[in-house]
Scaffold this motif. Structure first.
Motif, PDB file in Angstrom:
ATOM      1  N   ASP A 198       0.803  -1.216   0.000  1.00  0.00           N
ATOM      2  CA  ASP A 198       0.000   0.000   0.000  1.00  0.00           C
ATOM      3  C   ASP A 198       0.838   1.269   0.000  1.00  0.00           C
ATOM      4  O   ASP A 198       0.346   2.317  -0.392  1.00  0.00           O
ATOM      5  CB  ASP A 198      -0.938  -0.005   1.213  1.00  0.00           C
ATOM      6  N   TYR A 199       2.096   1.193   0.445  1.00  0.00           N
ATOM      7  CA  TYR A 199       2.865   2.449   0.423  1.00  0.00           C
ATOM      8  C   TYR A 199       3.138   2.884  -1.009  1.00  0.00           C
ATOM      9  O   TYR A 199       3.230   4.073  -1.291  1.00  0.00           O
ATOM     10  CB  TYR A 199       4.147   2.349   1.254  1.00  0.00           C
ATOM     11  N   ALA A 211       1.962  -1.956   6.020  1.00  0.00           N
ATOM     12  CA  ALA A 211       2.223  -2.062   4.582  1.00  0.00           C
ATOM     13  C   ALA A 211       2.071  -0.721   3.881  1.00  0.00           C
ATOM     14  O   ALA A 211       2.639  -0.514   2.823  1.00  0.00           O
ATOM     15  CB  ALA A 211       1.267  -3.082   3.953  1.00  0.00           C
ATOM     16  N   SER A 212       1.327   0.187   4.482  1.00  0.00           N
ATOM     17  CA  SER A 212       1.091   1.448   3.787  1.00  0.00           C
ATOM     18  C   SER A 212       2.149   2.493   4.124  1.00  0.00           C
ATOM     19  O   SER A 212       2.104   3.596   3.605  1.00  0.00           O
ATOM     20  CB  SER A 212      -0.303   1.991   4.093  1.00  0.00           C
ATOM     21  N   LEU A 213       3.088   2.144   5.011  1.00  0.00           N
ATOM     22  CA  LEU A 213       4.193   3.055   5.318  1.00  0.00           C
ATOM     23  C   LEU A 213       5.485   2.396   4.856  1.00  0.00           C
ATOM     24  O   LEU A 213       5.747   1.242   5.208  1.00  0.00           O
ATOM     25  CB  LEU A 213       4.263   3.327   6.826  1.00  0.00           C
ATOM     26  N   SER A 221       0.892   2.214  -3.393  1.00  0.00           N
ATOM     27  CA  SER A 221      -0.420   2.753  -3.770  1.00  0.00           C
ATOM     28  C   SER A 221      -0.575   4.188  -3.283  1.00  0.00           C
ATOM     29  O   SER A 221      -1.062   5.054  -4.018  1.00  0.00           O
ATOM     30  CB  SER A 221      -1.538   1.903  -3.162  1.00  0.00           C
ATOM     31  N   ALA A 222      -0.143   4.433  -2.035  1.00  0.00           N
ATOM     32  CA  ALA A 222      -0.280   5.778  -1.478  1.00  0.00           C
ATOM     33  C   ALA A 222       0.466   6.791  -2.335  1.00  0.00           C
ATOM     34  O   ALA A 222      -0.039   7.875  -2.625  1.00  0.00           O
ATOM     35  CB  ALA A 222       0.242   5.802  -0.043  1.00  0.00           C
ATOM     36  N   ALA A 223       1.666   6.407  -2.766  1.00  0.00           N
ATOM     37  CA  ALA A 223       2.437   7.325  -3.615  1.00  0.00           C
ATOM     38  C   ALA A 223       1.763   7.504  -4.967  1.00  0.00           C
ATOM     39  O   ALA A 223       1.757   8.596  -5.538  1.00  0.00           O
ATOM     40  CB  ALA A 223       3.860   6.792  -3.793  1.00  0.00           C
ATOM     41  N   ARG A 224       1.162   6.422  -5.478  1.00  0.00           N
ATOM     42  CA  ARG A 224       0.493   6.531  -6.788  1.00  0.00           C
ATOM     43  C   ARG A 224      -0.719   7.445  -6.693  1.00  0.00           C
ATOM     44  O   ARG A 224      -1.015   8.194  -7.631  1.00  0.00           O
ATOM     45  CB  ARG A 224       0.074   5.144  -7.275  1.00  0.00           C
ATOM     46  N   PHE A 237      -5.250   3.204   4.446  1.00  0.00           N
ATOM     47  CA  PHE A 237      -5.310   1.791   4.095  1.00  0.00           C
ATOM     48  C   PHE A 237      -5.550   0.919   5.313  1.00  0.00           C
ATOM     49  O   PHE A 237      -5.452   1.364   6.450  1.00  0.00           O
ATOM     50  CB  PHE A 237      -4.021   1.367   3.421  1.00  0.00           C
ATOM     51  N   GLU A 270       5.837  13.391   2.504  1.00  0.00           N
ATOM     52  CA  GLU A 270       5.781  13.062   1.077  1.00  0.00           C
ATOM     53  C   GLU A 270       4.701  13.839   0.318  1.00  0.00           C
ATOM     54  O   GLU A 270       4.984  14.406  -0.732  1.00  0.00           O
ATOM     55  CB  GLU A 270       5.605  11.561   0.874  1.00  0.00           C
ATOM     56  N   LEU A 302      -6.552   4.240  -8.489  1.00  0.00           N
ATOM     57  CA  LEU A 302      -5.561   3.169  -8.573  1.00  0.00           C
ATOM     58  C   LEU A 302      -5.976   2.148  -9.623  1.00  0.00           C
ATOM     59  O   LEU A 302      -5.156   1.454 -10.187  1.00  0.00           O
ATOM     60  CB  LEU A 302      -5.398   2.472  -7.222  1.00  0.00           C
TER      61      LEU A 302
END
Lengths: 327, 331
Positions: A218-219, B110-112, A221-224, B105, B124, B70
């Protein structure tokens, strides 16, 4: 974890230093790390590190610490030829620690200068293979589809040949393309490219696999979602997370590249005779093996074995130390 | 109802799950597709929370990923504040729109990015959207955000693995808020957390909503969580909306048999002693969905019409259900 968790509706009052202080004690952190611990616990690795560092230092410092300059014809005396190690020459009375070759060159100095060239070619070729393999692996893994298919099929085709054959092929092509008067000066770079091109595929494969895992996270995805350019996502997000395995196969790849260079030089297609590497020295030495001058072959060969073995052992240790499943 | 911020119109997404080309040719197979989302329409008003609930495989996360871009929809469109987020949104306009929405998320680890310090993670969006901001201003803003979500600015130096799950989710929330978005898609933001921490995170999200006037699309399989958060709810079943309506009405008088079944399964503290019906059966495979109403194999009220004809959403009062039985007044 000693953090307090203030209730969300009533956040903690703003602490004074809003700007966080700089991280400190990198060296201490490194000495405390798991990796250093596993290094300390492995005697084989400590010996390998010492041997590798000694050989690398010896190679780098060769022009300053070598007792003779084997490339300076003026300093050579043909009468010194075939002096056995630690023995006085019967004509000149000179004595050499590792003896001399047929031209009267000091073997110790030749080996120092030779490992310098071997290490330089090996390191540059590995760096080239890593750059190429990691870039292509990242692109293939991130994009998937056609691009992935094309890049990985090329890698598969290449992996089905022995690396040395590919290096010979590239070397042959370069010999045909490069004009004769530049061949000698270009030879070392041709060698680097040839060895690099024969080794990139395993880096590409490893990085592609790791990238395919990371891009699902997901990181990324977050950037995308923020609209970060794919190139920056690959460079700043994915690359740091796939470099672990690259470090491991890169270390082992360095040992392989040194051996590959020695093989090519032994076959006479590597570096020019004016810049003898360890492989060239071994080739020269084997001509005199049956006439009893064993030291001309033995010492360069031992150096090559020690270099390749210590770097390989370091690679093995890194693989174990960085692999969380083995901890 | 206030202005509409997000308008989802007839959204469908199909995934190609065919075997590889060579296998298809050798084994004589056809291409196979999964309709993860089929003809879903809803609107979200500014400052409200629209919750999407459903079992695993009902297409919740796919809708979330479609909204934030996405994934690209196979059919239908998503209109964000009057602008269609159709295929091929590029350049400066895309950047202006993108900074207005963010996503949180499910799994905060996983999202970091594990190799980044928290400061860099939160900064960011600022690097992307506030290019003129200097380092010091960015640092100050990160410290401010960390305080806002109940952490301390010093935590910015640490790496994500040094935090607990709830703290990580706070970091993810701080990152989502960094560029002052109006609209946040939350994909099961509390499912990976302990129950005690869930409440903290939900309260934090509610407070932030009040403070900044945020609009949420909140995805969850947990009806209790949804009840706490949502102003409006959409119940998904096999990629289609079974029922949409205001949260209170939907909890008080569920219409669709699937919604009733779900609500019956929710334990309540009062122990009212009401008779419960167990949740029966499982969600069918979306590769081979049943004809007619997708719910009919599990529905106690199904008749011949349900087995052949797909029901559309029909509005009755504050909510709309896609059910023939409700429409005909059979239940």
């Amino acid at each position: 974890m000693t953090m307090t968790n203030p209730t969300p509706g009533n956040p903690a009052p703003a602490a004074k230093p809003i700007v966080p202080p700089k991280p400190q004690g990198r060296l201490k952190a490194a000495l405390d790390s798991d990796i250093f611990y596993s290094w300390r616990r492995s005697p084989v690795t400590i010996v390998a590190t010492v041997v590798a560092l000694a050989l690398i230092l010896m190679a780098i410092l060769a022009p300053w610490i070598a007792p003779h300059n084997p490339f300076d014809p003026a300093s050579l005396n043909l009468m010194d030829g075939f002096t056995p190690p630690m023995t006085e020459n019967q004509f000149t009375g000179n004595s050499y620690a590792l003896g001399t070759d047929n031209q009267g060159r000091d073997m110790l100095s030749s080996i120092m200068y030779g490992s310098r060239i071997s290490l330089f070619v090996g390191a540059m070729a590995t760096a080239f293979a890593i750059t190429l393999g990691v870039s292509l692996g990242l692109v293939a893994g991130y994009n998937g589809g056609m691009i992935d298919g094309i890049i990985m099929r090329i890698a598969d085709i290449q992996l089905s040949f022995p690396g040395i054959l590919i290096a010979l092929l590239i070397f042959g092509i370069a010999r045909g393309v490069i004009p004769a008067n530049q061949q000698e000066s270009m030879a070392i770079w041709v060698l680097i490219i040839a060895i690099g091109l024969s080794n990139w595929a395993q880096f590409a494969r490893t990085v592609r696999g790791a990238t395919m895992v990371e891009r699902q996270k997901d990181y990324v995805s977050a950037a995308r979602i923020m609209g970060v350019h794919p190139f920056l996502i690959l460079l700043r997000h994915v690359l740091p997370n796939v470099l672990g395995p690259v470090l491991v196969i890169g270390t082992i790849g360095l040992a392989l590249a040194i051996i590959e260079e020695a093989t090519l030089s032994f076959l006479g297609v590597g570096v020019p005779p004016t810049q003898p590497s360890l492989g060239t020295l071994i080739r020269i030495g084997q001509q005199f093996l049956f006439s009893g001058e064993w030291w001309i072959l033995l010492f360069p060969a031992l150096t090559l074995i020690l270099l390749a073995l210590s770097v390989n052992l370091l690679g093995d240790w890194l693989r174990d130390a960085l692999n969380p499943k083995l901890r | 109802m206030s202005d509409t911020l997000l308008d989802v119109r007839h959204l469908s997404r199909r995934f190609d799950v065919s075997a590889p080309w060579l296998n298809r040719k050798l084994e004589g197979l056809d291409k196979t597709y999964v309709n993860a989302v089929k003809d879903v329409s809803f609107t979200v008003a500014k400052g409200q929370t629209f919750a999407l609930v459903g079992e695993s495989g009902s297409g919740k996360s796919t809708i979330a990923r479609l909204i934030v871009g996405l994934l690209e929809p196979t059919e239908g469109e998503i209109v964000f504040d009057g602008t269609s987020l159709a295929r091929g949104l590029k350049g400066a306009e895309a950047r202006r729109l993108r900074r207005r929405f963010q996503m949180i998320f499910q799994d905060p680890l996983a999202s970091l990015n594990p190799r980044w310090r928290v400061t860099d993670i939160i900064a960011e969006p600022l690097r992307v959207f506030e290019r003129s901001m200097n380092d010091r201003a960015r640092h100050l803003r990160v410290g401010e955000l960390l305080t806002l979500v109940g952490l301390s600015p010093e935590d910015g130096l640490k790496f994500p693995h040094q935090f607990s799950g709830g703290q990580r989710q706070r970091i993810a929330i701080a990152r989502a808020l960094a560029a002052n978005p109006e609209f946040i898609v939350c994909d099961e933001p509390t499912s990976a957390l302990d129950v005690s921490v869930q409440a903290q995170i939900l309260n934090l999200m509610k407070d932030l909503q009040d403070e900044f006037g945020l609009t949420y699309v909140f995805i969850s399989h947990n009806l209790q969580v949804v009840r706490h958060m949502a102003t409006e709810i959409g119940v998904l079943y096999l990629g289609r909306l079974a029922e949409v309506g205001e949260a209170e009405a939907l909890f008080a008088t569920p219409q669709h048999p699937y919604t009733r079944m779900l609500l019956d399964a929710v334990p309540d503290i009062e122990m009212t002693g009401r008779r419960r019906k167990k949740v029966e059966g499982e969600i069918p495979s979306p590769i081979d969905p049943p004809p007619g109403c997708p719910f009919h194999p599990r529905c106690p009220f199904a008749n011949a019409r349900c087995r052949s004809e797909v029901p559309g959403l029909t509005r009755r009062g504050p909510q709309a259900a896609a059910c023939h039985a409700v429409e005909e007044g059979r239940i």
